[in-house]
Write a protein that holds these residues in place. Structure first.
Motif, PDB file in Angstrom:
ATOM      1  N   PHE A 182      41.010  39.165  41.494  1.00  0.00           N
ATOM      2  CA  PHE A 182      41.961  40.191  41.953  1.00  0.00           C
ATOM      3  C   PHE A 182      42.993  39.582  42.903  1.00  0.00           C
ATOM      4  N   VAL A 183      42.526  38.806  43.882  1.00  0.00           N
ATOM      5  CA  VAL A 183      43.453  38.214  44.853  1.00  0.00           C
ATOM      6  C   VAL A 183      44.362  37.205  44.174  1.00  0.00           C
ATOM      7  N   PHE A 184      43.796  36.358  43.313  1.00  0.00           N
ATOM      8  CA  PHE A 184      44.581  35.310  42.673  1.00  0.00           C
ATOM      9  C   PHE A 184      45.717  35.894  41.838  1.00  0.00           C
ATOM     10  N   ARG A 188      49.688  35.781  42.839  1.00  0.00           N
ATOM     11  CA  ARG A 188      50.549  35.046  41.913  1.00  0.00           C
ATOM     12  C   ARG A 188      51.573  35.980  41.267  1.00  0.00           C
ATOM     13  N   GLY A 189      51.123  37.200  40.880  1.00  0.00           N
ATOM     14  CA  GLY A 189      52.060  38.153  40.291  1.00  0.00           C
ATOM     15  C   GLY A 189      53.123  38.599  41.268  1.00  0.00           C
ATOM     16  N   ALA A 198      59.413  31.701  42.919  1.00  0.00           N
ATOM     17  CA  ALA A 198      58.725  31.266  41.700  1.00  0.00           C
ATOM     18  C   ALA A 198      59.292  29.960  41.155  1.00  0.00           C
ATOM     19  N   LEU A 199      60.587  29.740  41.340  1.00  0.00           N
ATOM     20  CA  LEU A 199      61.230  28.546  40.792  1.00  0.00           C
ATOM     21  C   LEU A 199      61.111  27.331  41.703  1.00  0.00           C
ATOM     22  N   GLN A 200      60.954  27.541  42.989  1.00  0.00           N
ATOM     23  CA  GLN A 200      60.975  26.427  43.934  1.00  0.00           C
ATOM     24  C   GLN A 200      59.603  26.033  44.470  1.00  0.00           C
ATOM     25  N   TYR A 201      58.607  26.900  44.341  1.00  0.00           N
ATOM     26  CA  TYR A 201      57.308  26.622  44.939  1.00  0.00           C
ATOM     27  C   TYR A 201      56.196  26.763  43.896  1.00  0.00           C
ATOM     28  N   PRO A 202      55.101  26.029  44.058  1.00  0.00           N
ATOM     29  CA  PRO A 202      53.963  26.130  43.113  1.00  0.00           C
ATOM     30  C   PRO A 202      53.136  27.388  43.406  1.00  0.00           C
ATOM     31  N   ILE A 203      53.580  28.501  42.861  1.00  0.00           N
ATOM     32  CA  ILE A 203      52.957  29.778  43.216  1.00  0.00           C
ATOM     33  C   ILE A 203      51.506  29.850  42.740  1.00  0.00           C
ATOM     34  N   LYS A 204      51.165  29.149  41.677  1.00  0.00           N
ATOM     35  CA  LYS A 204      49.777  29.162  41.216  1.00  0.00           C
ATOM     36  C   LYS A 204      48.863  28.521  42.250  1.00  0.00           C
ATOM     37  N   LYS A 205      49.309  27.422  42.832  1.00  0.00           N
ATOM     38  CA  LYS A 205      48.512  26.746  43.853  1.00  0.00           C
ATOM     39  C   LYS A 205      48.484  27.560  45.151  1.00  0.00           C
ATOM     40  N   ASN A 235      32.994  29.089  43.087  1.00  0.00           N
ATOM     41  CA  ASN A 235      34.338  29.666  42.969  1.00  0.00           C
ATOM     42  C   ASN A 235      35.350  28.839  43.747  1.00  0.00           C
ATOM     43  N   GLY A 236      34.929  28.361  44.931  1.00  0.00           N
ATOM     44  CA  GLY A 236      35.836  27.553  45.736  1.00  0.00           C
ATOM     45  C   GLY A 236      36.229  26.265  45.041  1.00  0.00           C
ATOM     46  N   LEU A 237      35.274  25.634  44.366  1.00  0.00           N
ATOM     47  CA  LEU A 237      35.591  24.413  43.630  1.00  0.00           C
ATOM     48  C   LEU A 237      36.568  24.674  42.494  1.00  0.00           C
ATOM     49  N   VAL A 238      36.412  25.821  41.844  1.00  0.00           N
ATOM     50  CA  VAL A 238      37.332  26.168  40.754  1.00  0.00           C
ATOM     51  C   VAL A 238      38.755  26.343  41.280  1.00  0.00           C
ATOM     52  N   PHE A 239      38.908  27.092  42.368  1.00  0.00           N
ATOM     53  CA  PHE A 239      40.253  27.322  42.898  1.00  0.00           C
ATOM     54  C   PHE A 239      40.817  26.062  43.555  1.00  0.00           C
TER      55      PHE A 239
END
Length: 368
Positions: A182-184, A188-189, A198-205, A235-239
């Motif tokens: 939910f938070v991720f 990100r959305g 969205a264009l200048q920063y790694p929003i996924k990270k 979960n922490g390792l995945v993120f």
């Protein structure tokens, strides 16, 4: 560990933790020297049941009460659950109940520290939830938020056990996975709606980093039980893998989680929480590593009905794998198996995923 019963005796000490029970409260206190006991025989902590008419207590308060103290009960069956061992490693050397109300000693200040502040926060959240949702309803809500399950009646707990849904009351992979997802996707959305960001920063990270922070807060608020620690590490390792552009679910993640949990407290290895939690995860990873692609093709449907049936099928397969993976430990520790587990989970898990997460924190918000 207390070696003989003691009392009635006046007990004073500092409240370490407190949990709501069906009738009254269950408190853990660090006692002052007790009459009739040598200093070397004094338990480090006592766990006592106090009535509802007692003063409202918080972690850090000093309390005075009259109690009957007993040694921690031994095993009921040879090879059964060993409460003496569990409470020994929890630092609790005796149990008992009070005669009359427990009273807060006025004019005392809490020792402070982040651990005490955190226990105070969990206690206050549990009280607020119970004031809005009394009885077992509030107990279930507290179990999902603060990890305190004392207010759930034994009848409701038994119903969860009989249906194979007890895992829903233990904050573990399902709960942290839902919160993390939910938070991720929300972060990100939200960032994706701002073109410049969205264009200048790694929003996924950035979303992965925000999720790690929220999960860490959830871990602390929930009490950091063994299943929660395991789920947080995995979960922490995945993120964290998202942040460093390396993502793969494998048995190695489970091994790292086990090493971290055992490094923090090696005694949990023979405990039911560690064995059930890691037994389920090891079974899931083993099956999906070997047959994940085949199951994906089998359960994937293009139509809406096919997707719904595929989802239900996936829940059934997952439940069956988890059930088989934990049956040896459940039989050994509880002498009990849940025959209705697959059917109950097909109904309960989607409801928990779609209903619990959006509304789980509403009792706390309403209390304000």
């Amino acid at each position: 560990m207390l070696q003989r019963h003691l009392g009635p005796v006046v007990v004073t000490g500092r409240v370490v933790d407190i949990d709501l029970a069906e009738k009254g409260w269950r408190i853990v206190i660090a006692p002052d020297p007790l009459p009739g006991l040598d200093a070397g025989d004094l338990p480090r902590r006592l766990r006592l049941h106090i009535p509802q008419k007692s003063d409202e207590l918080n972690p850090g308060d000093r309390v005075s009460l009259k109690a009957m103290l007993y040694p921690v009960p031994a095993q009921i069956l040879p090879g059964g659950r060993d409460y003496q061992r569990e409470l020994y490693f929890a630092g609790i050397g005796g149990v008992g109940y009070t005669f009359g109300a427990a009273h807060r000693i006025a004019g005392t200040e809490p020792e402070g520290g982040w651990r005490e502040d955190l226990r105070h926060l969990r206690t206050e959240m549990t009280r607020r939830i119970a004031s809005v949702l009394p009885g077992s309803t509030g107990g279930v809500a507290s179990a999902l938020i603060t990890g305190k399950r004392g207010a759930i009646s034994e009848e409701v707990k038994q119903a969860f056990r009989d249906s194979g849904l007890s895992h829903l009351l233990a904050i573990a992979g399902l709960h942290l996975g839902l919160v993390g997802a939910f938070v991720f996707f929300t972060v990100r959305g939200g960032l994706a709606l701002v073109p410049r960001v969205a264009l200048q920063y790694p929003i996924k990270k950035i979303a992965a980093g925000a999720t790690l922070f929220v999960l860490a807060c959830y871990l602390l608020i929930s009490g950091a039980a063994i299943p929660t620690e395991r789920a947080f590490v995995m979960n922490g390792l995945v993120f964290f893998a998202i942040i460093i552009d390396r993502l793969r679910i494998s048995m190695r993640i489970c091994a790292i989680a086990a090493a971290i949990v055992l490094g923090m407290d090696p005694s949990v290895l023979v405990g039911v929480s560690f064995q059930m939690s890691f037994g389920a995860v090891v079974a899931l990873i083993a099956v999906y590593e070997a047959y994940g692609a085949r199951l994906g093709r089998l359960l994937h449907g293009r139509s809406l009905l096919g997707q719904v049936l595929g989802y239900c099928g996936g829940v059934v397969v997952t439940t069956a794998v988890v059930t088989l993976g934990t049956y040896p430990f459940a039989i050994y520790h509880f002498h009990h198996i849940a025959l209705y587990s697959p059917l109950a989970n097909v109904i309960a898990v989607p409801l928990s995923a779609m209903w619990t997460l959006p509304w789980g924190w509403s009792p706390v918000c309403r209390c304000h």
